[in-house]
Design an enzyme around this catalytic site. Structure first.
Site, PDB file in Angstrom:
ATOM      1  N   ARG A 105      52.600  50.699  43.832  1.00 43.94           N
ATOM      2  CA  ARG A 105      53.392  51.075  42.263  1.00 43.94           C
ATOM      3  C   ARG A 105      53.407  52.697  43.695  1.00 43.94           C
ATOM      4  NH1 ARG A 105      52.413  52.165  36.261  1.00 43.94           N
ATOM      5  NH2 ARG A 105      54.234  50.084  36.772  1.00 43.94           N
ATOM      6  N   HIS A 132      62.166  49.891  38.825  1.00 45.59           N
ATOM      7  CA  HIS A 132      61.025  49.550  38.591  1.00 45.59           C
ATOM      8  C   HIS A 132      61.785  48.090  38.348  1.00 45.59           C
ATOM      9  CE1 HIS A 132      57.948  47.541  37.057  1.00 45.59           C
ATOM     10  NE2 HIS A 132      57.604  48.651  35.726  1.00 45.59           N
ATOM     11  N   GLN A 135      60.170  45.114  35.840  1.00 43.80           N
ATOM     12  CA  GLN A 135      60.248  45.194  34.559  1.00 43.80           C
ATOM     13  C   GLN A 135      61.703  44.722  34.225  1.00 43.80           C
ATOM     14  OE1 GLN A 135      57.974  46.203  32.705  1.00 43.80           O
ATOM     15  NE2 GLN A 135      59.652  46.231  31.306  1.00 43.80           N
ATOM     16  N   ASP A 221      63.351  54.742  27.362  1.00 43.38           N
ATOM     17  CA  ASP A 221      62.056  55.070  28.068  1.00 43.38           C
ATOM     18  C   ASP A 221      61.798  56.819  27.772  1.00 43.38           C
ATOM     19  OD1 ASP A 221      60.076  54.812  30.067  1.00 43.38           O
ATOM     20  OD2 ASP A 221      61.511  54.963  31.665  1.00 43.38           O
ATOM     21  N   CYS A 261      60.260  49.876  28.476  1.00 46.74           N
ATOM     22  CA  CYS A 261      58.996  48.933  29.366  1.00 46.74           C
ATOM     23  C   CYS A 261      57.344  49.357  28.608  1.00 46.74           C
ATOM     24  CB  CYS A 261      59.431  49.449  30.456  1.00 46.74           C
ATOM     25  SG  CYS A 261      59.184  51.262  30.487  1.00 46.74           S
ATOM     26  N   ARG A 289      55.835  39.723  32.172  1.00 42.37           N
ATOM     27  CA  ARG A 289      55.908  40.719  32.845  1.00 42.37           C
ATOM     28  C   ARG A 289      55.377  39.376  33.594  1.00 42.37           C
ATOM     29  NH1 ARG A 289      55.549  46.379  33.787  1.00 42.37           N
ATOM     30  NH2 ARG A 289      55.440  45.310  36.263  1.00 42.37           N
TER      31      ARG A 289
HETATM   32  N1  NVA Z   1      59.726  55.708  34.081  1.00 44.52           N
HETATM   33  C1  NVA Z   1      58.600  55.415  33.955  1.00 44.52           C
HETATM   34  C2  NVA Z   1      58.185  53.823  33.312  1.00 44.52           C
HETATM   35  C3  NVA Z   1      56.450  53.910  33.449  1.00 44.52           C
HETATM   36  C4  NVA Z   1      56.471  52.429  32.846  1.00 44.52           C
HETATM   37  C5  NVA Z   1      57.835  56.129  34.899  1.00 44.52           C
HETATM   38  O1  NVA Z   1      57.960  55.895  36.098  1.00 44.52           O
HETATM   39  O2  NVA Z   1      56.516  56.866  34.645  1.00 44.52           O
HETATM   40  N1   CP Z   2      55.954  48.649  31.725  1.00 48.73           N
HETATM   41  C1   CP Z   2      54.669  49.161  33.128  1.00 48.73           C
HETATM   42  O1   CP Z   2      55.219  48.869  34.208  1.00 48.73           O
HETATM   43  O2   CP Z   2      53.904  49.454  32.516  1.00 48.73           O
HETATM   44  P1   CP Z   2      52.140  50.545  32.782  1.00 48.73           P
HETATM   45  O3   CP Z   2      53.144  51.483  33.429  1.00 48.73           O
HETATM   46  O4   CP Z   2      51.335  50.064  32.468  1.00 48.73           O
HETATM   47  O5   CP Z   2      52.124  49.214  34.598  1.00 48.73           O
END
Ligand code: NVA
Ligand code: CP
Length: 307
Positions: A105, A132, A135, A221, A261, A289
């Site tokens: 990540r 992502h 997800q 989101d 998500c 997930r």
């Molecule tokens: N779009 C959000 C998703 C978090 C799971 C982010 O990137 O923070």
């Molecule tokens: N939806 C998702 O990826 O959640 P986290 O940021 O908690 O991993």
């Protein structure tokens, strides 16, 4: 030697591979629900590298590896040399000599691409600024469980054209459904950044109510994704009319599902009555997930297994 298969963005797999993965996830989930041990990844190790926060992604990968008979190691930039300027190419060489798969990540997609180019083992995108894919894998699996095949269906994406939105758009091209996107002015989809082929599977709408009309799935989101915190106040003002509420769900298909998500901000991108209401499948979505990523890990590490 065959090239190593990575999962860096949704379009890295074919439609046929997705059909396999969804079926495999269903089989793995059923076995898990019957408390039947299944250890195809016995003695295998997943390294998880987090440069951003996470609850679901860490938990689902870590629990998933354990349930498949293997183990997972958590690294973050704060406590490892990754945060002290070690080149990503060097890190990839070392980490991939001690593990069977790596989940990352991070911020820019180019980081994960550079890692993958230097990795001896499969690399999985656990979220970047651009995409992502894990997800959306879970989201489409959840849709199939509730409503059947997603082909030909309409997904309404309300809010920011972020990593989630980009991945929905890639999935639409690959799996042949449509996405109605409504973003505030100045936050529109950038087709090149989204990695689209331009197959006319998405339409932009100024009005989120119009985007939701007849949709089979309504989703949104956070207004401010991780890494964009400095824009928070500006975004709150710009996105104020892009809150998914009961009026939007009322113009969607009568059996429309709502997805997010998570983590969610009730009262910002979605009202509490929608996310906690009858259309919402967010808890199943989050649980899935685990199941889809177990199918993904099995596929990447040991290959295809016919159920
Ligand atoms: N779009 C959000 C998703 C978090 C799971 C982010 O990137 O923070
Ligand atoms: N939806 C998702 O990826 O959640 P986290 O940021 O908690 O991993």
């Amino acid at each position: 030697m065959d090239a190593i298969k990575h999962y860096l963005q949704f379009k890295d797999f074919t439609r046929e591979e997705y059909a396999y993965l969804f079926e495999r996830a269903r089989w793995i989930k059923e076995k898990f629900k019957r408390y039947e041990p299944y250890h195809p990844l016995f003695d295998r190790t997943l390294v998880m590298i987090f440069e951003k926060a996470s609850t679901r992604t860490r938990l689902s990968f870590e629990a998933g590896m354990h349930q498949l008979g293997g183990s997972a190691i958590y690294l973050n930039t704060r406590d490892s040399q990754l945060g002290r300027g070690e080149p990503v190419e060097d890190a990839a060489q070392v980490i991939s000599r001690m593990s069977d798969a790596v989940m990352i990540r991070t911020f820019e997609q180019t980081v994960i691409e550079r890692f993958a180019e230097n990795s001896r083992v499969p690399v999985i995108n656990g979220l970047t600024n651009e995409y992502h894919p894990c997800q959306i894998l879970a989201d489409i699996f959840t849709f199939i469980e509730h409503r059947g095949d997603i082909r030909g269906k309409t997904v309404a994406w309300i809010g920011d054209s972020n990593n989630m939105c980009n991945t929905w758009l890639q999935a639409a091209e690959l799996l042949d459904f449509n996405v109605h996107v409504s973003t505030p002015p100045g936050y529109e989809v950038e087709a090149e950044r989204a990695g689209l082929y331009g197959t006319n599977h998405f339409e932009q709408f100024d009005d989120p109510m119009v985007a939701c009309q007849g949709a089979d799935l309504v989703t949104t989101d956070v207004w401010t994704s991780m890494g964009f915190e400095a824009e928070n106040e500006e975004r709150k003002a710009a996105f104020a009319d892009w809150c998914v509420d009961a009026d939007m769900m009322a113009v969607a298909a009568p059996d429309a599902v709502f997805m997010h998500c998570l983590p969610a901000h009730r009262g910002e991108e979605v009202t509490a009555d929608v996310i906690d209401g009858a259309h919402s499948v967010v808890w199943e979505e989050a649980e899935n997930r685990l199941h889809v990523q177990k199918a993904l890990l099995e596929y990447l590490v040991v290959g295809r297994i016919e159920s």
